[in-house]
Scaffold this motif. Sequence first.
Motif, PDB file in Angstrom:
ATOM      1  N   ALA A   1       0.830  -1.210   0.000  1.00 46.71           N
ATOM      2  CA  ALA A   1       0.000   0.000   0.000  1.00 46.71           C
ATOM      3  C   ALA A   1       0.864   1.260   0.000  1.00 46.71           C
ATOM      4  CB  ALA A   1      -0.938  -0.008   1.210  1.00 46.71           C
ATOM      5  N   ALA A   2       1.940   1.244   0.789  1.00 46.49           N
ATOM      6  CA  ALA A   2       2.822   2.416   0.837  1.00 46.49           C
ATOM      7  C   ALA A   2       3.432   2.675  -0.534  1.00 46.49           C
ATOM      8  CB  ALA A   2       3.921   2.196   1.876  1.00 46.49           C
ATOM      9  N   ASP A   3       3.823   1.612  -1.228  1.00 44.48           N
ATOM     10  CA  ASP A   3       4.413   1.767  -2.559  1.00 44.48           C
ATOM     11  C   ASP A   3       3.356   2.132  -3.597  1.00 44.48           C
ATOM     12  OD1 ASP A   3       6.771   1.422  -4.332  1.00 44.48           O
ATOM     13  OD2 ASP A   3       5.536  -0.169  -5.189  1.00 44.48           O
ATOM     14  N   ARG A   4       2.165   1.554  -3.467  1.00 48.04           N
ATOM     15  CA  ARG A   4       1.095   1.769  -4.448  1.00 48.04           C
ATOM     16  C   ARG A   4       0.533   3.185  -4.378  1.00 48.04           C
ATOM     17  NH1 ARG A   4      -2.411   3.188  -7.164  1.00 48.04           N
ATOM     18  NH2 ARG A   4      -4.173   2.065  -8.098  1.00 48.04           N
ATOM     19  N   PHE A   5       0.270   3.696  -3.173  1.00 49.97           N
ATOM     20  CA  PHE A   5      -0.386   4.996  -3.035  1.00 49.97           C
ATOM     21  C   PHE A   5       0.596   6.137  -2.802  1.00 49.97           C
ATOM     22  CE2 PHE A   5      -3.578   1.845  -1.651  1.00 49.97           C
ATOM     23  CZ  PHE A   5      -4.553   2.104  -2.606  1.00 49.97           C
ATOM     24  N   GLY A   6       1.848   5.808  -2.505  1.00 55.40           N
ATOM     25  CA  GLY A   6       2.891   6.831  -2.385  1.00 55.40           C
ATOM     26  C   GLY A   6       2.559   7.894  -1.367  1.00 55.40           C
ATOM     27  N   THR A   7       2.820   9.145  -1.732  1.00 54.78           N
ATOM     28  CA  THR A   7       2.581  10.260  -0.812  1.00 54.78           C
ATOM     29  C   THR A   7       1.093  10.563  -0.639  1.00 54.78           C
ATOM     30  OG1 THR A   7       2.842  11.844  -2.631  1.00 54.78           O
ATOM     31  CG2 THR A   7       4.805  11.315  -1.337  1.00 54.78           C
ATOM     32  N   GLY A   8       0.240   9.938  -1.453  1.00 53.09           N
ATOM     33  CA  GLY A   8      -1.197  10.160  -1.348  1.00 53.09           C
ATOM     34  C   GLY A   8      -1.897   9.166  -0.440  1.00 53.09           C
ATOM     35  N   ILE A   9      -1.152   8.359   0.280  1.00 52.71           N
ATOM     36  CA  ILE A   9      -1.760   7.354   1.154  1.00 52.71           C
ATOM     37  C   ILE A   9      -2.555   8.034   2.265  1.00 52.71           C
ATOM     38  CG2 ILE A   9       0.165   7.139   2.779  1.00 52.71           C
ATOM     39  CD1 ILE A   9      -0.334   4.072   2.684  1.00 52.71           C
ATOM     40  N   THR A  10      -3.656   7.410   2.676  1.00 56.59           N
ATOM     41  CA  THR A  10      -4.495   7.948   3.741  1.00 56.59           C
ATOM     42  C   THR A  10      -4.659   6.898   4.842  1.00 56.59           C
ATOM     43  OG1 THR A  10      -6.578   7.116   2.833  1.00 56.59           O
ATOM     44  CG2 THR A  10      -5.788   9.259   2.027  1.00 56.59           C
ATOM     45  N   SER A  11      -5.263   7.307   5.944  1.00 54.50           N
ATOM     46  CA  SER A  11      -5.526   6.365   7.030  1.00 54.50           C
ATOM     47  C   SER A  11      -6.440   5.241   6.577  1.00 54.50           C
ATOM     48  CB  SER A  11      -6.159   7.094   8.221  1.00 54.50           C
ATOM     49  OG  SER A  11      -5.282   8.069   8.753  1.00 54.50           O
ATOM     50  N   TRP A  12      -7.339   5.533   5.638  1.00 53.74           N
ATOM     51  CA  TRP A  12      -8.251   4.503   5.146  1.00 53.74           C
ATOM     52  C   TRP A  12      -7.493   3.399   4.427  1.00 53.74           C
ATOM     53  CZ3 TRP A  12     -12.803   4.751   7.281  1.00 53.74           C
ATOM     54  CH2 TRP A  12     -13.314   5.992   7.673  1.00 53.74           C
ATOM     55  N   HIS A  13      -6.452   3.764   3.705  1.00 53.90           N
ATOM     56  CA  HIS A  13      -5.664   2.750   3.000  1.00 53.90           C
ATOM     57  C   HIS A  13      -4.962   1.804   3.977  1.00 53.90           C
ATOM     58  CE1 HIS A  13      -5.421   5.972  -0.333  1.00 53.90           C
ATOM     59  NE2 HIS A  13      -6.299   5.057  -0.702  1.00 53.90           N
ATOM     60  N   ALA A  14      -4.677   2.293   5.178  1.00 52.04           N
ATOM     61  CA  ALA A  14      -3.918   1.496   6.149  1.00 52.04           C
ATOM     62  C   ALA A  14      -4.797   0.539   6.944  1.00 52.04           C
ATOM     63  CB  ALA A  14      -3.176   2.420   7.108  1.00 52.04           C
ATOM     64  N   ILE A  15      -6.117   0.709   6.882  1.00 53.96           N
ATOM     65  CA  ILE A  15      -7.010  -0.080   7.741  1.00 53.96           C
ATOM     66  C   ILE A  15      -6.841  -1.594   7.544  1.00 53.96           C
ATOM     67  CG2 ILE A  15      -9.431  -0.686   8.109  1.00 53.96           C
ATOM     68  CD1 ILE A  15     -10.114   2.261   7.958  1.00 53.96           C
ATOM     69  N   PRO A  16      -6.873  -2.131   6.309  1.00 54.34           N
ATOM     70  CA  PRO A  16      -6.743  -3.594   6.176  1.00 54.34           C
ATOM     71  C   PRO A  16      -5.442  -4.125   6.776  1.00 54.34           C
ATOM     72  CG  PRO A  16      -7.495  -2.607   4.123  1.00 54.34           C
ATOM     73  CD  PRO A  16      -7.095  -1.482   5.002  1.00 54.34           C
ATOM     74  N   SER A  17      -4.341  -3.416   6.538  1.00 60.55           N
ATOM     75  CA  SER A  17      -3.049  -3.870   7.074  1.00 60.55           C
ATOM     76  C   SER A  17      -3.028  -3.814   8.591  1.00 60.55           C
ATOM     77  CB  SER A  17      -1.914  -3.009   6.508  1.00 60.55           C
ATOM     78  OG  SER A  17      -1.886  -3.065   5.100  1.00 60.55           O
ATOM     79  N   MET A  18      -3.563  -2.722   9.165  1.00 60.45           N
ATOM     80  CA  MET A  18      -3.590  -2.600  10.619  1.00 60.45           C
ATOM     81  C   MET A  18      -4.491  -3.661  11.258  1.00 60.45           C
ATOM     82  SD  MET A  18      -1.483  -0.605  11.848  1.00 60.45           S
ATOM     83  CE  MET A  18      -0.717   0.968  12.092  1.00 60.45           C
TER      84      MET A  18
END
Length: 559
Positions: free
Chosen positions: A375-392
């Motif tokens: 996710a960090a590589d895919r969304f780059g600097t545009g990553i949001t907290s929502w993108h992190a939810i599945p991983s967390m």
Amino acid sequence: MNKAGQAEKPAAAGPPATPETPEPDPKRWLALTVLLVATFMDLLDANIITVAIPSIQRDLGASTFAIQAMTAGYTLSFAVLLITGGRLGDIFGRKRMFLVGVGGFVLASAMCAAAPSTDLLVVARALQGLTAAIMVPQVLALIHVSFAPQEIGRVVSLYASMVGLAIVSGPLIGGALISWSPLDLGWRSIFVVNLPVGVLALIGAAKWMRESSSPHAKRLDMVGMLLIVVGLLLLMVPLTLGRELDWPVWSIASLVAAAPVLVLFVVYERHKTRKDGSPLVTLSLFKVRAFGAGIGVQLLFSAIPAGFFLSWTLYLQAGLGWSALHTGLTAIPFSLCVPIVGGLAVRRLSPLYGRYCLLAGAVLMLAGILSYAWAADRFGTGITSWHAIPSMLLIGSGMGMLMPPLTALVLREVQPQEAGAASGIINATGQLGAALGVAVIGSLFFAALAGNAGPQAERVVPTVQSVSPRQASDLQDCATEALGQDDLAKVPDICSTLVQGADDGTRDTINGALGEIRAKTFVSTYSETLYWAAGGLVPVTALVLLLPHHRVRREDLAR
């Protein structure tokens, strides 16, 4: 209650404390509340100071070394005395030593809050660690001797949940306190908050907690205490400070010297056992399969979350510019999953599936870390907290399935009279593992950061408009030098000269380019570091397979 515990009960010649095999304490759940509050208070203080560093630097003029000493002083003094603190509880009474530890922690917190200089703040932080080392080992020991075997798993899941909650919520609570600044206390409020909480813990412990001690090992092993303190200091100091100091020669020498001192400690403890049966650490504990293998899993596994959250915090706050509050809120899925899944694992999954429950936890964590890297590589600097939810969710679920059942399994075959020493070893192992994780994963992170800065600058600088060739060259050198140092808050001279020498319009362009380079460098570095962290879970899964495979039938569990 096992047969060994019943056989040893008559040997206790009427100690003043409660015997080791009493009837269940009717107030044990109230006492557990106090134990969990104390655990939260300790771990909160170990992590909360990170968000207060800028305020402390402004208020007291603290140097970088002083800031490191404030953090390392707590960690080191806490880690090196944990085993001793556990044994003191076995000898003098766990409730008594818990009260001493909490009382000392409250006084040390008051010293931190009132400190007029960085020197006194460093001393007070070290005292906090010392008193925490007396307080914390009593928690698992009191749990072990106060609750029936069938209750231990559920209680340990609550304990592990409190640990996860404290680790993640430290920056969140610290940021809120500093922003709110009650009574205009500023950064001092993060220490003042311990005073009412600690006093309530003292009152609750005195009222609800039942005393217990060990009928054995009544003599203090002073030589053993000295050897383990020296050995752990030689090991922990370079692991804690080595990276920040760029691994000077003395840090390597210290690591090398730790080995013979710890070997000498083992030799002396064997001698002490034969001589009078009063060693600091009962080495026969490590012959118990569940304890020996479990400690190995604890050591390696503790390194992964510590290293993950260090790099995660740097990535979000130093790289993407997120606030401590934003970062803390992003961890909420993790904080929720640890207690929920941990309770389910202890009550249902671990009894039914044995060590496969722990193995599944390691696999879930592995999936969570790898998915976050993607996710960090895919969304780059545009990553949001929502993108992190599945991983967390995956990481929190994995930790819940592994840590609470592991702690219960490690304590399962420990005799009650060894509860304090075993608790000290478990906590010390966790601290050592966390130090290893921070040292190893932190070093990998900063090495990758320095290596990725140049390539990212080469990609961004050619796209920057309205700068001269000289400014473009200096811009690239500035980015590379700023991201190649351990103190990321320090501004290199070349960066100051570049920005100050530009006109207003160009200055904004340069600052924007530097921010873009910084963010992209952190993104690529974080993804790379997570793959290394995921690799660390491979030996954990191998060690899990060495654990005893206790299982119960579904019909027995239903009863």
